[in-house]
Write a protein that holds these residues in place. Structure first.
Motif, mmCIF file in Angstrom:
data_model
loop_
_atom_site.group_PDB
_atom_site.id
_atom_site.type_symbol
_atom_site.label_atom_id
_atom_site.label_comp_id
_atom_site.label_asym_id
_atom_site.label_seq_id
_atom_site.Cartn_x
_atom_site.Cartn_y
_atom_site.Cartn_z
ATOM 1 N N LYS A 81 0.824 -1.209 0.000
ATOM 2 C CA LYS A 81 0.000 0.000 0.000
ATOM 3 C C LYS A 81 0.861 1.264 0.000
ATOM 4 C CE LYS A 81 -4.021 -1.897 -0.007
ATOM 5 N NZ LYS A 81 -4.993 -1.699 -1.080
ATOM 6 N N MET A 82 2.035 1.169 0.597
ATOM 7 C CA MET A 82 2.920 2.324 0.679
ATOM 8 C C MET A 82 3.340 2.811 -0.718
ATOM 9 S SD MET A 82 4.445 3.605 3.708
ATOM 10 C CE MET A 82 4.893 2.148 4.576
ATOM 11 N N PHE A 83 3.406 1.906 -1.698
ATOM 12 C CA PHE A 83 3.750 2.315 -3.058
ATOM 13 C C PHE A 83 2.689 3.264 -3.618
ATOM 14 C CE2 PHE A 83 6.248 -1.727 -3.139
ATOM 15 C CZ PHE A 83 7.491 -1.129 -3.309
ATOM 16 N N PHE A 84 1.425 2.996 -3.312
ATOM 17 C CA PHE A 84 0.350 3.866 -3.788
ATOM 18 C C PHE A 84 0.405 5.222 -3.091
ATOM 19 C CE2 PHE A 84 -1.726 -0.478 -4.055
ATOM 20 C CZ PHE A 84 -1.283 -0.689 -5.346
ATOM 21 N N LEU A 85 0.718 5.208 -1.806
ATOM 22 C CA LEU A 85 0.863 6.448 -1.052
ATOM 23 C C LEU A 85 1.981 7.297 -1.661
ATOM 24 C CD1 LEU A 85 0.333 8.229 1.495
ATOM 25 C CD2 LEU A 85 1.982 6.778 2.677
ATOM 26 N N GLN A 86 3.142 6.686 -1.865
ATOM 27 C CA GLN A 86 4.271 7.411 -2.441
ATOM 28 C C GLN A 86 3.959 7.899 -3.848
ATOM 29 O OE1 GLN A 86 8.174 5.299 -1.824
ATOM 30 N NE2 GLN A 86 6.817 3.866 -0.757
ATOM 31 N N GLY A 87 3.312 7.040 -4.629
ATOM 32 C CA GLY A 87 2.992 7.402 -6.006
ATOM 33 C C GLY A 87 2.086 8.612 -6.089
ATOM 34 N N GLU A 88 1.089 8.658 -5.217
ATOM 35 C CA GLU A 88 0.176 9.797 -5.254
ATOM 36 C C GLU A 88 0.868 11.082 -4.820
ATOM 37 O OE1 GLU A 88 -4.243 11.104 -3.657
ATOM 38 O OE2 GLU A 88 -3.725 8.968 -3.752
ATOM 39 N N ILE A 89 1.725 10.984 -3.817
ATOM 40 C CA ILE A 89 2.473 12.170 -3.373
ATOM 41 C C ILE A 89 3.431 12.615 -4.477
ATOM 42 C CG2 ILE A 89 4.152 13.047 -1.694
ATOM 43 C CD1 ILE A 89 2.854 11.061 0.334
ATOM 44 N N ALA A 90 3.961 11.667 -5.246
ATOM 45 C CA ALA A 90 4.939 11.960 -6.300
ATOM 46 C C ALA A 90 4.280 12.362 -7.613
ATOM 47 C CB ALA A 90 5.834 10.739 -6.518
ATOM 48 N N THR A 91 3.031 12.789 -7.561
ATOM 49 C CA THR A 91 2.303 13.200 -8.757
ATOM 50 C C THR A 91 1.664 14.556 -8.513
ATOM 51 O OG1 THR A 91 1.778 10.876 -9.148
ATOM 52 C CG2 THR A 91 0.549 12.489 -10.423
ATOM 53 N N SER A 92 1.953 15.521 -9.379
ATOM 54 C CA SER A 92 1.340 16.835 -9.212
ATOM 55 C C SER A 92 -0.120 16.827 -9.658
ATOM 56 C CB SER A 92 2.127 17.901 -9.984
ATOM 57 O OG SER A 92 2.114 17.618 -11.364
ATOM 58 N N ASP A 93 -0.464 15.949 -10.593
ATOM 59 C CA ASP A 93 -1.837 15.839 -11.089
ATOM 60 C C ASP A 93 -2.474 14.583 -10.499
ATOM 61 O OD1 ASP A 93 -4.214 15.668 -12.476
ATOM 62 O OD2 ASP A 93 -3.291 15.843 -14.464
ATOM 63 N N LYS B 273 -5.492 13.553 -10.305
ATOM 64 C CA LYS B 273 -6.469 12.881 -11.177
ATOM 65 C C LYS B 273 -5.776 11.921 -12.126
ATOM 66 C CE LYS B 273 -9.882 16.555 -11.027
ATOM 67 N NZ LYS B 273 -10.474 17.685 -11.735
ATOM 68 N N LYS B 274 -4.657 12.338 -12.673
ATOM 69 C CA LYS B 274 -3.908 11.482 -13.602
ATOM 70 C C LYS B 274 -3.421 10.225 -12.884
ATOM 71 C CE LYS B 274 -0.189 11.575 -16.988
ATOM 72 N NZ LYS B 274 0.815 12.391 -17.677
ATOM 73 N N PHE B 275 -2.928 10.401 -11.651
ATOM 74 C CA PHE B 275 -2.466 9.238 -10.888
ATOM 75 C C PHE B 275 -3.619 8.282 -10.610
ATOM 76 C CE2 PHE B 275 -1.763 6.940 -6.924
ATOM 77 C CZ PHE B 275 -0.555 6.311 -7.209
ATOM 78 N N LEU B 276 -4.749 8.818 -10.167
ATOM 79 C CA LEU B 276 -5.901 7.986 -9.808
ATOM 80 C C LEU B 276 -6.468 7.253 -11.016
ATOM 81 C CD1 LEU B 276 -7.677 10.353 -7.255
ATOM 82 C CD2 LEU B 276 -6.224 8.376 -6.767
ATOM 83 N N GLN B 277 -6.313 7.806 -12.208
ATOM 84 C CA GLN B 277 -6.777 7.138 -13.426
ATOM 85 C C GLN B 277 -5.887 5.955 -13.795
ATOM 86 O OE1 GLN B 277 -6.722 10.316 -16.297
ATOM 87 N NE2 GLN B 277 -8.752 11.067 -15.716
ATOM 88 N N ASN B 278 -4.627 6.029 -13.429
ATOM 89 C CA ASN B 278 -3.643 5.031 -13.874
ATOM 90 C C ASN B 278 -3.138 4.094 -12.792
ATOM 91 O OD1 ASN B 278 -3.514 5.981 -16.610
ATOM 92 N ND2 ASN B 278 -2.417 7.758 -15.828
ATOM 93 N N SER B 279 -3.581 4.262 -11.556
ATOM 94 C CA SER B 279 -3.031 3.461 -10.461
ATOM 95 C C SER B 279 -4.089 3.215 -9.392
ATOM 96 C CB SER B 279 -1.841 4.184 -9.835
ATOM 97 O OG SER B 279 -1.304 3.428 -8.773
ATOM 98 N N LYS B 280 -3.817 2.228 -8.564
ATOM 99 C CA LYS B 280 -4.632 2.032 -7.367
ATOM 100 C C LYS B 280 -4.292 3.151 -6.395
ATOM 101 C CE LYS B 280 -4.762 -2.981 -7.804
ATOM 102 N NZ LYS B 280 -4.417 -4.255 -7.195
ATOM 103 N N SER B 281 -5.148 3.355 -5.411
ATOM 104 C CA SER B 281 -4.907 4.435 -4.464
ATOM 105 C C SER B 281 -5.297 3.999 -3.060
ATOM 106 C CB SER B 281 -5.703 5.678 -4.872
ATOM 107 O OG SER B 281 -7.086 5.382 -4.842
ATOM 108 N N ILE B 282 -4.861 4.788 -2.101
ATOM 109 C CA ILE B 282 -5.231 4.573 -0.705
ATOM 110 C C ILE B 282 -6.692 4.992 -0.542
ATOM 111 C CG2 ILE B 282 -4.805 5.335 1.682
ATOM 112 C CD1 ILE B 282 -2.557 3.577 0.575
ATOM 113 N N THR B 283 -7.462 4.139 0.134
ATOM 114 C CA THR B 283 -8.876 4.438 0.385
ATOM 115 C C THR B 283 -9.138 4.356 1.887
ATOM 116 O OG1 THR B 283 -9.614 2.136 0.253
ATOM 117 C CG2 THR B 283 -9.491 3.373 -1.837
#
Length: 191
Positions: free
Chosen positions: A63-75, A77-87
């Motif tokens: 799950k930490m990969f999704f957390l890091q990925g979302e923080i490492a994305t300025s957009d 919406k783009k991250f959420l379209q292409n990856s799983k996310s923390i819920t």
């Protein structure tokens, strides 16, 4: 193929969505601290004596990969379209582990030393790295819009690592007790 790109030679790095930012930015510091935390969680997982705890920690590592990925994305919406996310389901999972272990473990009435077992000590390292990452996340959140689901998850993590450390210390204590009983039984039987 080389693993280096030379793209960061001038102090910048690329985010998930391609935006170039300074390596010393709050965003990079924040996801870098969670990356450090994840490496420490991986180490703790290898040290655990409880198979259940190993499984729980592997789930959190993932799950930490999704957390890091979302923080490492300025957009976002783009991250959420292409990856799983923390819920909120992920936060509820941490809470369920915290609640279950709190009910099962002996009560604590004072401060405890950070780990009486190797895994417990490493999980306390995770807890302290997590607290630093959380402080950075709070600063990051003041500069950038973050989802409330992420904020809740980050806020539960240090309590999660604290209870996991207590669980591993308790497991180690029980194992030592069983070993001592077996040792004394064997000595009585032979003597």
């Amino acid at each position: 193929m080389a693993i280096y790109t030379k793209g960061g030679d001038k102090g910048q790095t690329s985010l998930y969505d391609g935006l170039r930012v300074d390596k010393g930015s709050t965003r990079v510091e924040t996801y870098g601290s969670f990356d450090e935390l994840n490496a420490n969680v991986s180490l703790a997982e290898k040290m655990c004596v409880s198979e259940k705890n190993k499984e729980i920690l592997r789930r959190v590592e993932y799950k930490m990969f999704f957390l890091q990925g979302e923080i490492a994305t300025s957009d976002t919406k783009k991250f959420l379209q292409n990856s799983k996310s923390i819920t909120d389901k992920d936060t509820k999972y941490l809470e369920s582990v915290i609640d279950q272990y709190t009910a099962e473990l002996p009560k604590v009435a004072s401060f405890i030393l950070p780990g009486t077992s190797l895994a417990g000590a490493q999980l306390h390292v995770c807890r302290t790295v997590c607290r630093r990452a959380e402080r950075q996340f709070v600063r990051f959140s003041k500069e950038n819009k973050t989802r409330p689901e992420l904020e809740r998850y980050v806020n539960r993590m240090s309590d999660f690592f604290y209870i996991m450390a207590r669980s591993e210390d308790h497991e180690a204590e029980l194992n030592e007790l069983v070993d001592e009983v077996f040792k004394r039984y064997k000595a009585c039987k032979e003597g």
